[in-house]
Design a protein around this motif. Sequence first.
Motif, PDB file in Angstrom:
ATOM      1  N   HIS A  81       0.869  -1.181   0.000  1.00 40.60           N
ATOM      2  CA  HIS A  81       0.000   0.000   0.000  1.00 40.60           C
ATOM      3  C   HIS A  81       0.907   1.233   0.000  1.00 40.60           C
ATOM      4  O   HIS A  81       1.532   1.553   1.011  1.00 40.60           O
ATOM      5  CB  HIS A  81      -0.906  -0.017   1.231  1.00 40.60           C
ATOM      6  N   GLU A 102       1.317   4.070   2.631  1.00 41.21           N
ATOM      7  CA  GLU A 102       1.821   3.695   3.957  1.00 41.21           C
ATOM      8  C   GLU A 102       3.348   3.837   3.954  1.00 41.21           C
ATOM      9  O   GLU A 102       4.091   2.862   4.045  1.00 41.21           O
ATOM     10  CB  GLU A 102       1.325   2.288   4.306  1.00 41.21           C
ATOM     11  N   ARG A 155      -3.606   3.168  -1.820  1.00 39.65           N
ATOM     12  CA  ARG A 155      -3.621   1.712  -1.737  1.00 39.65           C
ATOM     13  C   ARG A 155      -3.353   0.951  -3.038  1.00 39.65           C
ATOM     14  O   ARG A 155      -3.040  -0.240  -2.988  1.00 39.65           O
ATOM     15  CB  ARG A 155      -4.989   1.243  -1.192  1.00 39.65           C
ATOM     16  N   HIS A 191       3.211  -2.606   6.951  1.00 40.02           N
ATOM     17  CA  HIS A 191       2.104  -1.709   6.566  1.00 40.02           C
ATOM     18  C   HIS A 191       1.957  -0.552   7.546  1.00 40.02           C
ATOM     19  O   HIS A 191       2.690  -0.436   8.519  1.00 40.02           O
ATOM     20  CB  HIS A 191       0.784  -2.495   6.569  1.00 40.02           C
ATOM     21  N   GLY A 192       0.919   0.268   7.285  1.00 37.66           N
ATOM     22  CA  GLY A 192       0.488   1.296   8.223  1.00 37.66           C
ATOM     23  C   GLY A 192      -1.021   1.220   8.354  1.00 37.66           C
ATOM     24  O   GLY A 192      -1.704   0.859   7.400  1.00 37.66           O
TER      25      GLY A 192
END
Length: 380
Positions: A166, A169, A217, A259-260
């Motif tokens: 993503h 992120e 994303r 990820h975030g």
Amino acid sequence: MHITSDFDGGNIICRAQHDPQNIRLEIRKDSGDEFFQWFYFRFVAEKGKSYSLRIENAGDASYPAGWKDYRAAASYDRKTWFRAPTAFDGKVLSIDITLACDSVYLAYFAPYAMERHADLIASCLESPLVRLEVPGRSLDGQDLDLLTIGAPGAGKRSCWVIARQHPGETMAEWFMEGLLARLLDTRDPLARKLLEQAVFYVVPNMNPDGSRRGNLRTNAAGANLNREWDQPSMERSPEVALIRQKMVETGVDFFLDVHGDEALPYNFIASTFGIPSLTDHQKELTNAYKAALQQANPDFQCEKGYPENALGKANLSMASNHIAERFGCLAMTLEQPFKDSAITPNAEEGWSPERCRKLGRSNLDALAAVIERLRNTNGH
Ligand code: ZN
């Protein structure tokens, strides 16, 4: 006044800029037209004056809960990122700033441009431990960079770490800087030991096109790469197809996908306990890894996170579930906050690049705690 996002990773649309107290902005949607939340732009105005920048479509963003207690990241020098006063009324996100210079950069999180990615890869390649492979290219024609660290050998584990499926992120690639710097530090005894036990396959940026386009994303085709792992295709998700093929060649004994999370103000790990073939060993290793990470770095915690999937209910199109199921190994998704770590807050910076790097380093402590117990596919 002047606003632009026409650069690597930029994203904003300016609707009106004549009123300093009501500069009307919108976030542009991702390629594929489904998601939006990432913003990154330059604002030029008069030093010493106050301005209110209002993102009018914030309430319709992909994760509106992400705006609660959120503060925008800001930088004058493009190196240090601080947090600017920000408010959300359920619809509009307002960033209020009194300029200390004539130009400020504002972003959802400290950006990580493709130029910096190129610098990261080049600096890693100065180490004799590292080899670079480009398994293929993205749809926009960018190289997909895969670093191999350490030499393969009998009994060595295959450890995969990937980030930024993503693209918005960006904390995921800041994390990679810390992890890679430590792994390549020949004076770090823990890193040296790990490289005797394992070969590392590292993809610091899985989604170069989304990164450059300023997406939250998706890639250039509008694909959410972390929903493509069961059936990737060269037309829609070559990034996943190419890396998944390399994994089949190397085997996977350990997998971490970085990820975030927009909403939760915590660092946490999402496990793969919902996969159909879950073993007690996978469960035990996951819990041991999390406990060791918490021990090594108190910015990480095990209390808060996503609810566990019931056994057999995991979404196997997601990377960590797919890999845990397919390779029977320890596989996890690590999430960092966009906002801050609520258990260890930092008023000035919130969650920041430096803290991401330190968490990346600490993940090697956690890996060291479990590596002897990882299933070993190279021993066959
Ligand atoms: Zn993500």
